[in-house]
Design an enzyme around this catalytic site. Structure first.
Site, mmCIF file in Angstrom:
data_model
loop_
_atom_site.group_PDB
_atom_site.id
_atom_site.type_symbol
_atom_site.label_atom_id
_atom_site.label_comp_id
_atom_site.label_asym_id
_atom_site.label_seq_id
_atom_site.Cartn_x
_atom_site.Cartn_y
_atom_site.Cartn_z
ATOM 1 N N ASP A 288 -5.009 -27.002 58.590
ATOM 2 C CA ASP A 288 -5.150 -28.456 58.466
ATOM 3 C C ASP A 288 -4.662 -28.869 57.083
ATOM 4 O O ASP A 288 -5.430 -28.935 56.119
ATOM 5 C CB ASP A 288 -6.603 -28.876 58.698
ATOM 6 C CG ASP A 288 -6.715 -30.373 58.968
ATOM 7 O OD1 ASP A 288 -5.691 -31.082 58.868
ATOM 8 O OD2 ASP A 288 -7.827 -30.836 59.276
ATOM 9 N N ILE A 289 -3.364 -29.135 56.996
ATOM 10 C CA ILE A 289 -2.722 -29.384 55.701
ATOM 11 C C ILE A 289 -2.245 -30.831 55.568
ATOM 12 O O ILE A 289 -2.040 -31.310 54.475
ATOM 13 C CB ILE A 289 -1.527 -28.420 55.483
ATOM 14 C CG1 ILE A 289 -0.504 -28.528 56.639
ATOM 15 C CG2 ILE A 289 -2.023 -26.973 55.357
ATOM 16 C CD1 ILE A 289 0.786 -27.759 56.403
ATOM 17 N N LYS A 290 -2.056 -31.518 56.678
ATOM 18 C CA LYS A 290 -1.619 -32.925 56.685
ATOM 19 C C LYS A 290 -0.487 -33.182 55.699
ATOM 20 O O LYS A 290 -0.475 -34.189 54.995
ATOM 21 C CB LYS A 290 -2.807 -33.860 56.421
ATOM 22 C CG LYS A 290 -3.878 -33.797 57.520
ATOM 23 C CD LYS A 290 -4.938 -34.879 57.368
ATOM 24 C CE LYS A 290 -5.978 -34.826 58.464
ATOM 25 N NZ LYS A 290 -6.875 -33.644 58.414
ATOM 26 N N ARG A 291 0.497 -32.293 55.658
ATOM 27 C CA ARG A 291 1.636 -32.490 54.785
ATOM 28 C C ARG A 291 2.603 -33.482 55.418
ATOM 29 O O ARG A 291 2.577 -33.714 56.637
ATOM 30 C CB ARG A 291 2.355 -31.160 54.527
ATOM 31 C CG ARG A 291 1.478 -30.046 53.912
ATOM 32 C CD ARG A 291 0.931 -30.421 52.547
ATOM 33 N NE ARG A 291 0.387 -29.268 51.825
ATOM 34 C CZ ARG A 291 -0.897 -29.030 51.606
ATOM 35 N NH1 ARG A 291 -1.838 -29.855 52.054
ATOM 36 N NH2 ARG A 291 -1.286 -27.965 50.908
ATOM 37 N N ASP B 156 -6.362 -37.648 53.105
ATOM 38 C CA ASP B 156 -7.311 -37.158 54.105
ATOM 39 C C ASP B 156 -8.624 -37.927 53.961
ATOM 40 O O ASP B 156 -8.800 -38.696 53.024
ATOM 41 C CB ASP B 156 -7.516 -35.637 53.948
ATOM 42 C CG ASP B 156 -7.761 -34.954 55.280
ATOM 43 O OD1 ASP B 156 -8.616 -35.436 56.047
ATOM 44 O OD2 ASP B 156 -7.090 -33.951 55.564
#
Lengths: 329, 329
Positions: free
Chosen positions: A100-103, B105
Site C-alpha cells: 500500500d504505497i499510493k505512489r 493518505d
C-alpha cells in the site's frame, strides 16, 4: 501478453478459497503491549516479529496481506528493512502481498517507482496507486503485468471524509464526455478515474462475467448507495475495500462491493489490536504478562471472525437479491 | 504559532539571494559515465558520492535541492540509505531540502508519513504532497509548520501530458461553488485544489504583498497562459516549478510563475547529465577518463547557466510589464 496468471487473478482465486479478508499490516509499534515491545532491541524489530507471528496466525483466513509502507517509513531505515522482510515472509508463504504505497508520478519517476516495488528489496505482487497526475503515470506499472504478472489497485473512492474535496466533485457535461464517463449521473471526478481504469481493463479482454482485470480499484465501504452504483458500473474491476471494521464500514456494504468481479476487504487495526479486546486475555493483560504468541493468536481469532462475518453478509445479500450477485463458478 | 521562520520563507529568502534554481537530485546511476560508476561497490554508493560532489559544485547557485525519493526506492535499502545521507548533506550545508515524495493518505497513515519525512532518518525541510484524497490528508503535515517550521508543496498543475486526465477536468457550477473556486472560469479540478490551498494559506495571514504561506503549490512551466492565470489567482503561494530544461519548459514561462510570492524552478536531468553535453569534457569523454570531479564541475557550470537564464528571463519580463511583477523588497 500473458494475462492468465496475473496477481489479481491469483488474489481473486485466494478470495474464493479462503474468503475475502485482506489482513492489513499497518503495524505501528504502539499496537504492541509494552511488555512485548521491550523484548526487542528496536521498535522496527518488534514490528517485524509481530508481523511474523501475525502472518503465521492469520494465514489460514487471509486471502492476502496489505502492508502499509507509511508505518515503516516512519521508523526510518530499520523500518524499511522490516518492511522488505515482511514482504518476503508473505511471498514465501505463497500468499499475494499488496504494497500500500499510493505512489503516483510522471514518466521516468513512475518507472523508478515501478522498478522499486515490483522488483528488488521491496518486491510486492500488487501495489496501490494514486491517479491524480493522469493515466500516463500508470503505464510503467502496467508494463509489469505482462512481464512479471503484477497488478495494481488505483484509488477511486476512498473512505475518508476528505473524499468529498476532490474525488466527489461533479464534472461539467463537456468534461464528463471528454473523460468518457457519461454513463454516470452526476459524473464525478472519481468516474473519470473509473472510466480510465475501464479502458485499461478493456485491453485485457472482457471480464464482465468472470475473472478480473490486472488493475483494480480502491473503493471504501462507507455508503451503501455508492457501493451499489460503483459495483454495477465497473463489473470487471476487482476492488480493494478499506473502511471495514475500525473505520466503521459495515459488512453489509462490503458484501455489496464483493459482487461481480469481487474484491478483498481490508482490516488492519481490528486485527492488529484484537488482543486489546480479546476476553480470553483479560487475566494476562491485567498482570502484564502477554506474549507475542498471545497477541498473534488473538489476531488469528479476529481474522477468523471477520471472515465469518463477511461471508455471512455475502450469503445474506445473495439470498435477498439473487439476481444482483455475480458469483463466479 | 510561530510562522516567522518556516521553511518556505527560508526558501523564498534563498531564492532572493541566489536566484530561483532548485537542483533536482533525481540521481539515476545511468546518469554516470561507466568509468565513474565502476569505481564504487554499488550503484547506491555511486549515487551518494555523485550527490556529494554535485551538492558541493552547485551549492553557490542552488536556492534549494529537491531529492526525488523514487530513484532511491528503486535501489532498495541501500538506495534509501543513500537518500537519508543525501538529505543530511544538504541540511548540513544549511540549504533547504525538498523531499519529492508526493505522498497522500488518510488519517493515521498521513501522520505516519509526516513523522517519516519531517523527523528521523528521512527528515526534510519541505515535502511534496498529492491532494487527490482530500484536504484532511494534508493536516498531519500542517502540524509540523507550527512545531518544526516545515513546509509542503501540493500538486496543483503538473507538467506531464496526463495532466489533462484529472487535474484539467472542468467542474459543474454547483461543485465549483462547493469547492470555493468560483473565481476561475472554467473552474477545473486543479482550481478546487488551489482554493483549498488558499484557505490553508489564509490561516497564516495575508501574503498577497510579500512573504508566502508555508504550503505552496507545484505548477509546471509548460503553458504561458496557464502560468499567468495561476500566478495571478494564487498570489501568496510559493511555487515549485518543474518542467524547465529537460522537460521542455521555457525560461520565459518560468519567469511568469516567479512573479508575486515567487517560486523555485527545478532542473534535474539538465544538471545531472550536463557532463554529456559539456564541450570542455569532449576529450576526456572520448578517452573514457572522466572523473567524479569532472562531472560535478559540469553540473556546477550548468547550474550557473540555468540561474543566469532564469534571472535574465525574469528581468526581461519585468522590463516588458513592470506593473505585473511583484518583486519583494
Amino acid at each position: 501478453m500473458n494475462t492468465e496468471f496475473h496477481a489479481m487473478l491469483r488474489l481473486q482465486a485466494a478470495c474464493a478459497e479462503k474468503g475475502p479478508l485482506c489482513v492489513g499490516l499497518d503495524t505501528d509499534p504502539s499496537y504492541l503491549p509494552p511488555e512485548v515491545l521491550r523484548m526487542y532491541d528496536s521498535p522496527a524489530e518488534a514490528v517485524l516479529e509481530y508481523n511474523r507471528a501475525l502472518i503465521g496466525a492469520t494465514a489460514p483466513h487471509a486471502a492476502c496481506f496489505k502492508v502499509q509502507i507509511a508505518y515503516y517509513e516512519a521508523l526510518g531505515l530499520r523500518g524499511l528493512a522490516a518492511y522488505a522482510e515482511t514482504l518476503s515472509l508473505v511471498r514465501a508463504a505463497g500468499i499475494p502481498v499488496i504494497a500500500d504505497i499510493k505512489r503516483g508520478d510522471i514518466a521516468d519517476t513512475a518507472k523508478a517507482y515501478a522498478r522499486a516495488h515490483f522488483s528488488g528489496d521491496f518486491e510486492a505482487d500488487i501495489v496501490t496507486l494514486n491517479p491524480y497526475m493522469g493515466f500516463d503515470t500508470l503505464e510503467p506499472f502496467l508494463e509489469y503485468v505482462g512481464k512479471a504478472g503484477k497488478g495494481a489497485f488505483v484509488l477511486l473512492r476512498t473512505s475518508n471524509p476528505g473524499m468529498k474535496d476532490i474525488e466527489w466533485l461533479e464534472l461539467s457535461q463537456s468534461s464528463a464526455e471528454a473523460a468518457g464517463a457519461s454513463h454516470a449521473s452526476p459524473v464525478r471526478v472519481l468516474d473519470a478515474v473509473g472510466a480510465g481504469l475501464s479502458r485499461i481493463a478493456d485491453r485485457y479482454g472482457d471480464f464482465s462475467a468472470s475473472g478480473c482485470a490486472p488493475f483494480g480499484a480502491v473503493v471504501g465501504c462507507t455508503e451503501e448507495a455508492d457501493a451499489r452504483a460503483l459495483r454495477d458500473r465497473y463489473p470487471g474491476l476487482f476492488f480493494l475495500i478499506p473502511g471495514y471494521g475500525a473505520q466503521g464500514g459495515a459488512a453489509r456494504i462490503a458484501a455489496t462491493l464483493l459482487d461481480r468481479a469481487g474484491g478483498t476487504v481490508n482490516s488492519s487495526r481490528g486485527i492488529l489490536t484484537a488482543w486489546m479486546k480479546d476476553p480470553s486475555l483479560e487475566l494476562k493483560k491485567s498482570s502484564g504478562s502477554l506474549s507475542m504468541k498471545d497477541i498473534a493468536e488473538a489476531a488469528g481469532r479476529a481474522a477468523f471472525s471477520a471472515t465469518a462475518e463477511l461471508l455471512g453478509a455475502k450469503k445474506a445479500l445473495a439470498a435477498s437479491s439473487p439476481a444482483a450477485t455475480g458469483e463466479r463458478p
